[in-house]
Every structure is written in structure tokens, then in C-alpha cells.
Design a protein around this motif. Sequence first.
Motif, PDB file in Angstrom:
ATOM      1  N   GLN A 199       0.791  -1.370   0.006  1.00 53.58           N
ATOM      2  CA  GLN A 199       0.015   0.165  -0.055  1.00 53.58           C
ATOM      3  C   GLN A 199       0.701   1.215   0.143  1.00 53.58           C
ATOM      4  O   GLN A 199       0.590   2.376  -0.772  1.00 53.58           O
ATOM      5  CB  GLN A 199      -0.829   0.038   1.293  1.00 53.58           C
ATOM      6  N   GLU A 210       1.568   6.979  -6.791  1.00 51.85           N
ATOM      7  CA  GLU A 210       0.557   7.864  -7.096  1.00 51.85           C
ATOM      8  C   GLU A 210       1.022   9.543  -6.839  1.00 51.85           C
ATOM      9  O   GLU A 210       0.754  10.345  -7.742  1.00 51.85           O
ATOM     10  CB  GLU A 210      -0.563   7.749  -6.015  1.00 51.85           C
ATOM     11  N   THR A 211       1.885   9.486  -5.627  1.00 52.60           N
ATOM     12  CA  THR A 211       2.502  11.087  -5.551  1.00 52.60           C
ATOM     13  C   THR A 211       3.600  11.568  -6.249  1.00 52.60           C
ATOM     14  O   THR A 211       3.740  12.516  -6.239  1.00 52.60           O
ATOM     15  CB  THR A 211       2.345  11.282  -3.920  1.00 52.60           C
ATOM     16  N   GLU A 261       2.394   1.785  -3.431  1.00 55.52           N
ATOM     17  CA  GLU A 261       1.207   2.433  -4.530  1.00 55.52           C
ATOM     18  C   GLU A 261       1.093   3.953  -4.209  1.00 55.52           C
ATOM     19  O   GLU A 261       0.997   4.675  -5.027  1.00 55.52           O
ATOM     20  CB  GLU A 261      -0.048   1.645  -4.214  1.00 55.52           C
ATOM     21  N   ARG A 262       1.172   4.063  -2.893  1.00 58.01           N
ATOM     22  CA  ARG A 262       0.708   5.606  -2.394  1.00 58.01           C
ATOM     23  C   ARG A 262       2.086   6.566  -2.784  1.00 58.01           C
ATOM     24  O   ARG A 262       1.813   7.665  -3.460  1.00 58.01           O
ATOM     25  CB  ARG A 262       0.479   5.717  -1.192  1.00 58.01           C
TER      26      ARG A 262
END
Length: 165
Positions: free
Chosen positions: A27, A34-35, A30-31
Amino acid sequence: MNDQIRISPIRLIGGSGEQIGIVSLDQARERAEETGLDLVEVAPDARPPVVKLMDYGKYRYEEARAAREAKKKQHTVQIKEVKFRPGIEDHDYAFKTRHARRFLEEGNKVKLTMRFRGRQVTHSELGREVLLRVVQDLQDVGAPEGHPSFEGRVMTLMLGPLKSR
């Protein structure tokens, strides 16, 4: 950093410093994608390990820049040497003392050297008097670090700048 982090779950801290919480490593990756930031382990010994989202390249650049700025501002103390003779004339004495004063005002240490030639060494007290006179004249900008030391035909004394700069 990023794929080198192996332990899951981790405590995640966001890019602006807010606590996200305890999440799995997948997780967190993934975060980070994304950023567009990197995962950097800031406390590997904590349980669970603490990982922060940050732009690692920017962080390294800022760190190097801060180190360069700190290096620019620091003053390295140098040792400047001023040589005297036991039978020094008044003008020469004033000239050399003025140089020593300038060195001390710049924040450098001054090594006062008294060199004896031939039979002058038998009257070392004359040289000691000259050195102590220099110390007396420069007491407003520098303080002696110890007493005059005699080695062979040379007597030396170190003066350090006063800390009131």
C-alpha cells in the motif's frame, strides 16, 4: 529506500509530515507511485519501522546545499608566526607588534618566536623580557597560552585571540 525496504507492515508518514498510520509495504509503494515521491526509511530500528514519503533527490540536494553554506561561514584558525630578536629596536618592535595585533584581531593564533644567536643564548632573560613586553602590549586583543618555552636557541610563546569578538 523504495525497493530496499523489506519489513512489512510499516508506519507511514506523508509528504507534508502528517501521520498516515500503519500500512502494508505494498500500500505504501502504491501511494508513493501515485504522489511521485520516494519511500525513505527514517527509523529502521522502531517497531514497526517508520517510513516517510519524500522527494529523496531534493532532500539530498538541500542537505548538500546546507553543508556548503555552513562550510562557507566557518572560520579556520591559522597560526601566524612573528619572529623577534633579543636586541630589537623600537621601530622594528612596533612594526612586528602591529602585525601580531592584526593577526589576533582576525581571529588567528600568533606564535611569538625569539631567536638567539651566538652568545645571546646566555642572556635568555633579555629575550623573555621582550616576549613578556609583547604580551603586555597585546593583552587587549590576545591572551598567552602558557609560558615561554625554550628549545635549543629558540624561545616560543603562543598567543590566542580573546573570545569577546
